[in-house]
Motif scaffolding. Structure first.
Motif, PDB file in Angstrom:
ATOM      1  N   SER A 170      28.612  -5.164  22.419  1.00 21.55           N
ATOM      2  CA  SER A 170      29.718  -4.778  21.440  1.00 21.55           C
ATOM      3  C   SER A 170      29.584  -5.383  20.049  1.00 21.55           C
ATOM      4  O   SER A 170      29.990  -5.020  19.062  1.00 21.55           O
ATOM      5  CB  SER A 170      30.838  -4.608  22.101  1.00 21.55           C
ATOM      6  OG  SER A 170      31.496  -5.804  21.897  1.00 21.55           O
ATOM      7  N   GLY A 221      27.383  -2.646  16.114  1.00 20.78           N
ATOM      8  CA  GLY A 221      28.584  -3.567  17.051  1.00 20.78           C
ATOM      9  C   GLY A 221      29.463  -3.929  15.820  1.00 20.78           C
ATOM     10  O   GLY A 221      29.587  -3.774  14.594  1.00 20.78           O
ATOM     11  N   VAL A 271      31.118  -0.703  16.039  1.00 19.31           N
ATOM     12  CA  VAL A 271      31.626  -1.366  17.427  1.00 19.31           C
ATOM     13  C   VAL A 271      32.062  -0.189  18.042  1.00 19.31           C
ATOM     14  O   VAL A 271      31.840  -0.047  19.489  1.00 19.31           O
ATOM     15  CB  VAL A 271      32.696  -2.297  17.071  1.00 19.31           C
ATOM     16  CG1 VAL A 271      33.821  -1.890  15.998  1.00 19.31           C
ATOM     17  CG2 VAL A 271      33.409  -2.801  18.347  1.00 19.31           C
ATOM     18  N   MET A 307      30.188   1.124  21.723  1.00 15.99           N
ATOM     19  CA  MET A 307      30.997   1.285  23.007  1.00 15.99           C
ATOM     20  C   MET A 307      30.933   2.728  23.521  1.00 15.99           C
ATOM     21  O   MET A 307      31.210   2.761  24.694  1.00 15.99           O
ATOM     22  CB  MET A 307      32.552   0.795  22.687  1.00 15.99           C
ATOM     23  CG  MET A 307      32.608  -0.632  22.257  1.00 15.99           C
ATOM     24  SD  MET A 307      31.921  -1.594  23.630  1.00 15.99           S
ATOM     25  CE  MET A 307      32.707  -1.541  25.096  1.00 15.99           C
ATOM     26  N   THR A 361      38.114  -1.102  21.568  1.00 19.82           N
ATOM     27  CA  THR A 361      38.012  -1.110  20.177  1.00 19.82           C
ATOM     28  C   THR A 361      39.128  -1.138  19.430  1.00 19.82           C
ATOM     29  O   THR A 361      38.997  -1.601  18.287  1.00 19.82           O
ATOM     30  CB  THR A 361      37.117   0.410  19.877  1.00 19.82           C
ATOM     31  OG1 THR A 361      36.419   0.379  21.291  1.00 19.82           O
ATOM     32  CG2 THR A 361      36.334   0.207  18.658  1.00 19.82           C
TER      33      THR A 361
END
Lengths: 400, 372
Positions: B95, B164, B320, B324, B344
């Motif tokens: 991530s 990420g 990010v 995810m 997140t």
């Protein structure tokens, strides 16, 4: 002498440059010329590039069949309809989300804004936490989170019936959507519609009359309740008298899904909920700022004049607070409308997902599709800001 | 009773008496804040009800029933019903760095660590040797760019490996640094006395503000290459950076214009009377005041830009949120949207909340007596 002749034009240019007005003209001419050449360069590049791959710039593709399905349409649409129809369906879907979201966000935002100011410490803190958490997280994340939660926590249509996810046995909440009974008006329903508009007209006339009476005698007539009676009471009365001219179509479980009724799809639900949740936190802060901007002296002055609490709020505080609240409220409405373009992330078919997404990919007409989408949003923005400017002016005129 | 009525003091010399007993103390505080009126009491009970409804359940889900060590979603469910943080534990490194080559990650970490002194020098007055270190701040973007992209002695890394938290920070920091100066120029253009300048700036600002960022990103990803000479290819990340910066600078321009218009006309006239040229008067007189007033708006625009960086996932960059989301597609972890999105959300909340707190600090610091 030769050297003198050489420097003379330079001197002139320098003098021109030192002159304020001349310099302004020169700078503007240079700007416009630069911009013109830049545009020309871009357009010529585009023309060359389009010619190389054998594409033109025409909107003919709009009338070819689209060939894809849309899961929610407000006007008749099949996959044999044209790209233009798909675009209109998308546009209507965008408008639907925007209008629903704006109404919901305004109501929730005003309630939160007022609660944030309440003397109750606990409620103030809860609302403060809520607002800070909601507005410091991206709206796209909210949309995905709400959608994910709806999909993973709602039952399948079958389980919805057996596990009691129904309301009064006629509405069902499931991961295929929220199925509600659909009202189908009979011909006699027109009387109710007419009564509704008559009620509005009556309320307007009564309001004018009440103002005249108040100006002449100082007597205050109950405008609010008479308006409610005229706008809501009259249609209901007509509706009852004409014998309830509505046939309901109820959703029923057949196979794996419901048949009949009308469905609020989970994509629409997720998008509307997330957008209004997000926007309401901003509206709450605007409302709070607006109410705080009305100085306490205004309330005290109104009380000193013997005006009652509720009329102080209605005649003194709210009009002044609205003047502060409305400009930022406008931009929040605009933001919500523009954020509705994130529909594509959860598969709700708005204008960006239809003409700017699937149509674009299928026809390869990037230029044309993006032009349409950009123009549509520009029109939205200009319309909303024009309306709000007009409203702002009106409010100012009433005040002074 | 007697000591109250007796007057042992000369007139006007009576010491202040304590407030009446029934006006102070904790019970009065509680009465005032929670049960003062009917509405207040109702709100208190409503709040208690809300807390009682939400907090225990949320705590159970997030903390007490959560699972940290597990290999898949099924294993999580066997252990407990709460959140399955195992997915975050497994994907944590990804991530942050996404597909950046593992042996080169020290470069990203170094660039990130260097960001702190840079930001510190820029933001806080009390930083030691601030004036001298300012040069480092100016050099930082180039150092960081070199470290992350590579070349000149470092192994080059292609930008499609970026993702990420790293990508979010790259887009956010670039947008924030570039949008302020461009926004200032646009704002000055918009209130300029030259009509051509004004029209160009107004058209640009209103066009950008009128369309959603996502459509601009679509333009960047699908058609920007048409507008360049044949054969010239732009990196997608670069195109996105340009669009995000332009988008934020249009909003920035409007915020700064508000500040510029709030400056009294006398200030402009005084600057002219001092014989200052246009740029001198702007730099020394007008902008310092205008920027100070617009700080809350500027920081809000920054926060907005930072949050908007998530939109790049729609055109296929994996920030990010995007990285995810790929975990959700993994059959092992399928069906855990809450965990992934909450993780997140916490990341964004921390960054954005910190920025808004800093804006409050700055407002207080620059509060040099213009307000009542």
């Amino acid at each position: 002498m030769a050297s003198m002749e050489q420097t003379a034009p330079q001197m002139d240019l320098l003098r021109l440059w030192r002159d304020k007005n001349a310099r302004a003209v020169i700078i503007q001419i240079l700007t416009i010329a630069g911009l013109f050449f830049f545009t020309f360069w871009i357009v010529s590049n585009a023309v060359t590039n389009l010619e190389t791959i054998g594409k033109g710039y025409s909107f003919d593709f709009l009338f070819e069949p689209a060939g894809y399905d849309i899961n929610q349409y407000l006007i008749e649409y099949t996959n044999r309809s044209s790209h233009l129809t798909a675009a209109v369906v998308g546009l209507l879907n965008t408008l639907l989300v925007a209008v629903t979201g704006i109404i919901l966000a305004t109501v929730v935002g005003f309630i939160l804004g007022v609660l944030r100011l309440s003397k109750n410490l606990l409620m103030g803190k809860i609302v403060y936490t809520y607002i800070e958490v909601v507005r410091n997280v991206p709206v796209l994340l909210w949309i995905l989170l709400v959608h994910g939660m709806l999909i993973s926590s709602l039952p399948s249509p079958k389980a919805s019936v057996s596990d009691g996810w129904d309301f009064l046995g006629v509405s069902f909440l499931s991961n295929r959507g929220f199925y509600l009974p659909q009202p189908n008006p009979e011909p006699a329903f027109w009387a109710t519609v007419i009564a509704f508009f008559l009620g509005i007209a009556g309320a307007v006339v009564f309001r004018r009359h009440a103002r005249k009476v108040q100006d002449a005698t100082g007597k205050i007539l109950p405008v609010f309740w008479v308006s409610v009676a005229a706008i809501l009471g009259l249609p209901i009365l007509v509706f009852l008298v004409t014998g309830l001219p509505i046939v309901w179509s109820f959703p029923e479980l057949k196979g794996f899904n419901f048949v009949g009724g009308f469905a609020i799809k989970p994509e629409f639900m997720a998008l509307t909920l997330a957008l209004s949740l997000y926007t309401s936190s901003f509206i709450a802060e605007n409302v709070r700022g607006g109410i705080l901007a009305v100085s306490h002296g205004q309330t005290e002055a109104a009380h000193a004049l013997g005006i009652s609490n509720s009329r102080t709020l209605q005649l003194v505080v709210i009009p002044q607070a609205l003047r502060v609240i409305i400009p930022p409220l406008t931009s929040q409405y605009l933001n919500l409308t523009k954020n509705s373009s994130l529909a594509i992330a959860v598969g709700y078919m708005d204008i960006v997902a239809t003409i700017g997404g699937i149509s674009l990919n299928q026809t390869g007409r990037e230029m044309e599709c993006m032009t349409i989408v950009l123009l549509v949003y520009l029109c939205f923005s200009l319309l909303i800001s024009a309306f709000m400017n007009w409203y702002n002016k009106r409010i100012k005129l009433i005040e002074r | 009773m007697t000591d109250v009525t007796e007057q042992n003091y000369p007139p006007g010399k009576h010491p202040s008496l304590p407030p009446p007993r029934n006006m102070t103390g904790w019970h009065v505080w509680i009465w005032k804040n929670f049960f003062g009126s009917i509405t207040n009491t109702v709100l208190t009970f409503l709040s208690i009800f809300l807390i009682w409804q939400i907090v225990p359940g949320a705590l159970d889900f997030l903390v007490f029933d959560s699972v940290v060590n597990a290999g898949s979603r099924a294993e999580c469910r066997e252990i407990a019903d709460g959140a399955c943080w195992a997915v975050i534990v497994e994907r944590f490194e990804q991530s942050i760095f996404a597909f950046y080559p593992e042996e080169e990650r020290w470069r990203v970490i170094l660039a990130f660590i260097l960001l702190f002194p840079t930001v510190g020098i820029l933001l806080f007055d009390g930083f030691p040797a601030r004036a001298k270190l300012m040069k480092f701040t100016i050099a930082y973007p180039f150092i960081a760019g070199w470290l992350i992209v590579g070349g000149w002695g470092l192994e080059p890394v292609s930008t499609d490996k970026f993702g990420g938290v790293m990508l979010t920070l790259i887009i956010g920091v670039t947008g924030i640094t570039l949008s302020l100066p461009i926004g200032i120029l646009l704002a000055l253009g918009r209130i300029s006395k030259l009509p051509a300048m004004r029209i160009v700036c107004v058209a640009f600002i209103e066009f950008i503000r009128g369309v959603p960022l996502i459509t601009l990103l679509f333009v960047a990803s699908t058609m920007l290459n048409y507008f360049l000479p044949p054969g010239v290819q732009f990196d997608l990340l670069l195109r996105v950076l340009i669009m995000v910066t332009l988008f934020a600078s249009a909003y920035m321009a409007e915020v700064i214009r508000g500040g510029l218009q709030a400056i009294p006309k006398g200030q402009y006239e005084a600057a002219d009377a001092m014989g200052l040229k246009y740029w001198q008067s702007m730099r020394l007189i007008i902008l310092p005041q205008a920027l100070k007033i617009s700080i809350p708006g500027i920081v809000n625009t920054f926060i907005g830009l930072y949050k908007d960086t998530t939109l790049v996932i729609i055109i296929g960059l994996l920030d990010v949120l995007g990285i995810m989301k790929t975990a959700l597609a993994d059959p092992k972890w399928n069906g855990l949207p809450e965990e992934v999105y909450i993780y997140t959300a916490i990341f964004f909340f921390v960054s954005c909340f910190a920025m808004s707190r800093y804006s409050l600090y700055l407002e207080k610091k620059l509060h040099t007596g213009h307000k009542r």
